[in-house]
Enzyme design. Structure first.
Site, PDB file in Angstrom:
ATOM      1  CG  ASP A  86       5.231   0.008   5.472  1.00  0.00           C
ATOM      2  OD1 ASP A  86       6.086  -0.265   6.472  1.00  0.00           O
ATOM      3  OD2 ASP A  86       4.242  -0.761   5.446  1.00  0.00           O
TER       4      ASP A  86
ATOM      5  CB  SER B 297      -0.912  -0.061   1.270  1.00  0.00           C
ATOM      6  OG  SER B 297      -0.265  -0.019   2.547  1.00  0.00           O
TER       7      SER B 297
END
Length: 397
Positions: free
Chosen positions: A205, A147
């Site tokens: 991330d 994502s």
């Protein structure tokens, strides 16, 4: 200035060391995987916006006047320093026909796109009518930063399209990267997309997707490592589903129950992360083969610690056993309880041994990739630099 087409990519991520311990204030090392998400943004003549994500089954389009009216209807201003408000997300869900509690990847990907498109155009200038196509080498829901790679690509492409950042690719160059200031802006907007998808992400991330290489994370502070080597690995997905929330809670319960036993384990994992950081930073200047046995031992010790903490699983034990039978060293990456594992490959590892390990892992029902860690962050591509596979995926439909 971009003209008709922009192609960007961003890497996935893996946790090298520090899983679970990072929740309790210890150091974690996150590394960029050389498995990437690619996004092509093209200017289109019609007054519309189309986004296609075939990997999660998304094909959506909207006319620009409707999107502009939606943007004007927001009560709160868009700001990359503030979390998207519940009111904003509710309006986007209603506009896109997404159910209130929907958590499927296709719903969250659509929601993140709408928020980022509207927010970036409101803050930095209108994004023209565009067609966006996304293709990824990363599996979704495997803890590999899929994502974040998506939101980093979106941020880079949309910011380029509205002129907020440059288009640094020069004629004849295969790839280019943005300035540090521009990368920081990409990272901030990618984090907003991650907030839409995950609620309260750590920011690791999207930072890995933006800067690549390796990052040190501790108590909310993210520090990129200055120089790290590209290390070859096997990445294996056991395909065993797990709940990160349940696993984190289980580790916490064990620490509370046996603090005198578990706190030294946390301290040891912290020391492993710091020792690994020292080795990685030393390797580019002195690429000695003597570093690899150290990295392998750190893998082995940390894997035992993670089992002690309750993050292990029979599938991961099997993964480690299979690779050990071929002289390789593995550990889980991420929350554990199934999910993925990484196996270090020395430069002199026999290709036959690697192929045999991959064959045996696949025979267990696992999915396996031969890839690298320490990959570059978000990148702008020329068409000539893309592989045949990527070009085919991004070809005209």
């Amino acid at each position: 200035m971009w003209e008709r087409s922009v192609v960007v990519s961003a890497p996935g991520k893996a946790i090298l060391h520090g899983e679970h311990a990072v929740v309790h204030g210890k150091v974690a090392l996150a590394v960029a995987l050389d498995l990437r998400t690619f996004l092509r943004l093209r200017r289109c003549g019609e007054r519309g916006v189309c986004v296609r994500l075939p990997g999660v089954g998304v094909v959506r389009s909207w006319d620009v006047p409707s999107l502009q009216a939606l943007r004007r209807g927001f009560a709160a201003d868009f700001d990359e320093s503030k979390s998207p408000s519940a009111e904003q997300l509710d309006m986007l869900k209603e506009f896109a026909g997404i159910a209130a509690g929907a958590s499927a990847p296709e719903s969250l990907a659509t929601l993140a796109f709408l928020y980022m498109y509207l927010a970036i155009s409101a803050k930095h200038g209108d994004v023209p009518s565009v067609d966006i196509l996304v293709w990824s080498e990363l599996p979704t829901g495997a803890g590999l930063g899929s994502s974040a790679a998506y939101t980093v690509c979106l941020a880079a492409a949309l910011l380029t399209a509205c002129g907020a950042i440059s288009c640094p690719l020069k004629e004849g160059e295969p790839t280019a990267r943005w300035t540090e200031e521009e990368l920081a802006l990409i990272n901030r907007w990618a984090f907003q997309g991650e907030r839409v998808i995950h609620g309260s992400p750590s920011g690791v991330d999207n930072a890995v997707g933006t800067w690549g290489g390796a990052l040190r994370y501790q108590s909310g502070k993210i520090t990129p490592l200055k120089r790290v080597p590209m290390l070859k690995i096997l990445l294996t997905n056991t395909k065993v589903p797990r709940s990160t929330k349940v696993l984190v809670a289980g580790v916490k319960e064990k620490i509370l129950k046996f603090p005198a036993i578990m706190n030294p384990v946390l301290d040891s994992i912290d020391a492993i992360s710091q020792e690994c950081q020292s080795v990685l930073e030393a390797m580019p200047a002195n690429p000695s083969p003597e570093y690899y046995p150290v990295l392998e031992e750190l893998f082995d010790i940390n894997q035992h610690h993670l089992n002690v903490m309750g993050a292990g699983h029979p599938s991961l034990d099997r993964l480690c056993g299979v690779t050990a039978s071929h002289g390789l060293h593995s550990k889980l990456t991420g929350a554990g309880g199934g999910g993925c594992g990484i196996t270090l490959l020395r430069p002199d590892t026999s290709p036959l041994a690697v192929e045999a390990a991959k064959r045996d892992l696949c025979a267990c029902g696992f999915e396996c990739w031969e890839t690298s860690i320490g990959a570059s962050g978000v990148t702008l591509h020329s068409s000539s630099s893309l592989s045949t596979q990527v070009l085919h995926a991004l070809a005209e439909s």
